[in-house]
Design an enzyme around this catalytic site. Structure first.
Site, PDB file in Angstrom:
ATOM      1  N   THR A  14       0.886  -1.197  -0.086  1.00  0.00           N
ATOM      2  CA  THR A  14       0.062  -0.060   0.105  1.00  0.00           C
ATOM      3  C   THR A  14       0.754   1.147   0.051  1.00  0.00           C
ATOM      4  O   THR A  14       1.950   1.332   0.414  1.00  0.00           O
ATOM      5  CB  THR A  14      -0.874  -0.021   1.488  1.00  0.00           C
ATOM      6  N   ASP A  32      -8.420  -1.116   5.071  1.00  0.00           N
ATOM      7  CA  ASP A  32      -8.427   0.062   5.912  1.00  0.00           C
ATOM      8  C   ASP A  32      -8.062   1.376   5.195  1.00  0.00           C
ATOM      9  O   ASP A  32      -8.486   2.674   5.604  1.00  0.00           O
ATOM     10  CB  ASP A  32      -7.338   0.202   6.981  1.00  0.00           C
ATOM     11  N   GLY A  74      -0.466  -2.008   6.091  1.00  0.00           N
ATOM     12  CA  GLY A  74      -0.343  -3.089   6.672  1.00  0.00           C
ATOM     13  C   GLY A  74      -1.582  -4.074   6.586  1.00  0.00           C
ATOM     14  O   GLY A  74      -2.446  -4.086   5.763  1.00  0.00           O
TER      15      GLY A  74
END
Ligand code: GLY
Length: 309
Positions: free
Chosen positions: A177, A208, A229
């Site tokens: 990401t 997220d 993460g």
């Protein structure tokens, strides 16, 4: 007449927190350097923090080293579905897109949603429709899929069930990401994050990164945060807003806030990941509990940028 002193400038980038193999260290550094240069140029030319964030992320979405834009992980149905979000600390507005297909730069779509709609998060078909209406660049699935990711996908399909959770626990989880946080000459902050999510994810899975408060947060009073993460764990502890609250309500500096937030992530959700953060003074914090994290930053008090993996 004296010219008012320019506010401190700062730009921090991440390109994923995971066990980046040795042979991928240089490509990550190269990608980060290129993105940092573009974003830093924006800030130095008195551009807005939100422009620096978008421009830097576009560079990383173009670079197939990262799990964002081209080169993203392929989902269980053999498609690339992308998530992104952006938040402008000056206006306290945010935009996000989730599970969108055929968009090479979801960060630009997220920004258009922030600035041209009354909504924050658009998903799937609605997001594609908004992209068409606002003439956001589109592409084919093939434009986003690389042979590296096709190979990974085929291996995962052949190998039976794949668990992101177990992979993170074994510290063998590919990630990538990308994200950026910036502080501009007016003292405005912004944050953005863009991702292809996790390998072989269930179609429609949202992590997220597009969730404001989890992957991205920015408000001028406290600072700006982007995370990377294991998304399912990050969501449970509302990662980005937790960092902001530690700075805002508990008066921690960015480094301490990032470290404390990671402790919360580990303790409450057995989570792994990385955080980049800055405060309105231009202090920078970077923390991760994965074997490596691709990160880079430049502030007006530094002579040259730091790029590390
Ligand atoms: N942090 C990226 C994701 O889990 O989707």
């Amino acid at each position: 007449m004296t010219t008012p002193a320019q506010h401190a400038l700062a730009l921090v980038l991440h390109g994923g927190a995971w066990d980046i193999p040795d042979e991928l260290v240089e490509p990550h550094k190269k990608g980060l350097r290129a993105a940092l240069k573009v974003g830093w140029d924006v800030l130095q030319k008195r551009g807005a923090a939100v422009d620096a964030v978008e421009e830097a992320i576009i560079v990383m979405e173009q670079d197939d080293t990262f799990d964002a834009g081209r080169g993203s992980f392929i989902n269980g149905a053999g498609e690339v579905e992308l998530d992104a979000s952006i938040m402008n600390g000056a206006t306290f507005r945010a935009g996000a897109v989730a599970a969108v297909q055929n968009i090479p730069h979801p960060i630009t779509l997220a920004r258009a949603i922030m600035e041209k709609s009354e909504h924050i998060l658009l998903v799937g078909m609605g997001a594609s429709r908004f992209a068409r209406e606002h003439k956001i660049k589109t592409c084919s699935q093939d434009d986003l899929i690389t042979s590296r990711e096709l190979e990974r996908w085929r291996a995962l399909q052949a190998g039976g069930a794949f668990s992101t959770k177990d992979a993170f626990r074994r510290k063998r989880h590919p990630s990538g990401t990308v994200g950026a946080v910036a502080l501009d000459h007016r003292g405005n902050v912004a944050a953005g994050t863009s991702t292809g999510g996790t390998p072989n994810k269930y179609p429609g899975r949202v992590g997220d990164s597009p969730l404001i408060g989890c992957g991205t947060y920015a408000e001028n009073r406290a600072g700006a945060v982007s995370t990377s993460g294991w998304g399912e764990a990050m969501i449970k502890v509302v990662m980005a807003k937790t960092v902001i609250d530690l700075m805002d309500w508990h008066e921690m500096g960015p480094s301490r806030a990032a470290e404390e937030a990671l402790k919360i992530l580990k303790k409450k959700a057995s989570g792994y990941g990385g955080i980049i953060v800055l405060n309105p003074e231009g202090d920078v914090g970077i923390a991760f509990n994965t074997p490596r994290m691709a990160r880079a930053y430049q502030t007006s008090s530094m002579r040259s940028p730091i790029v590390e993996v």
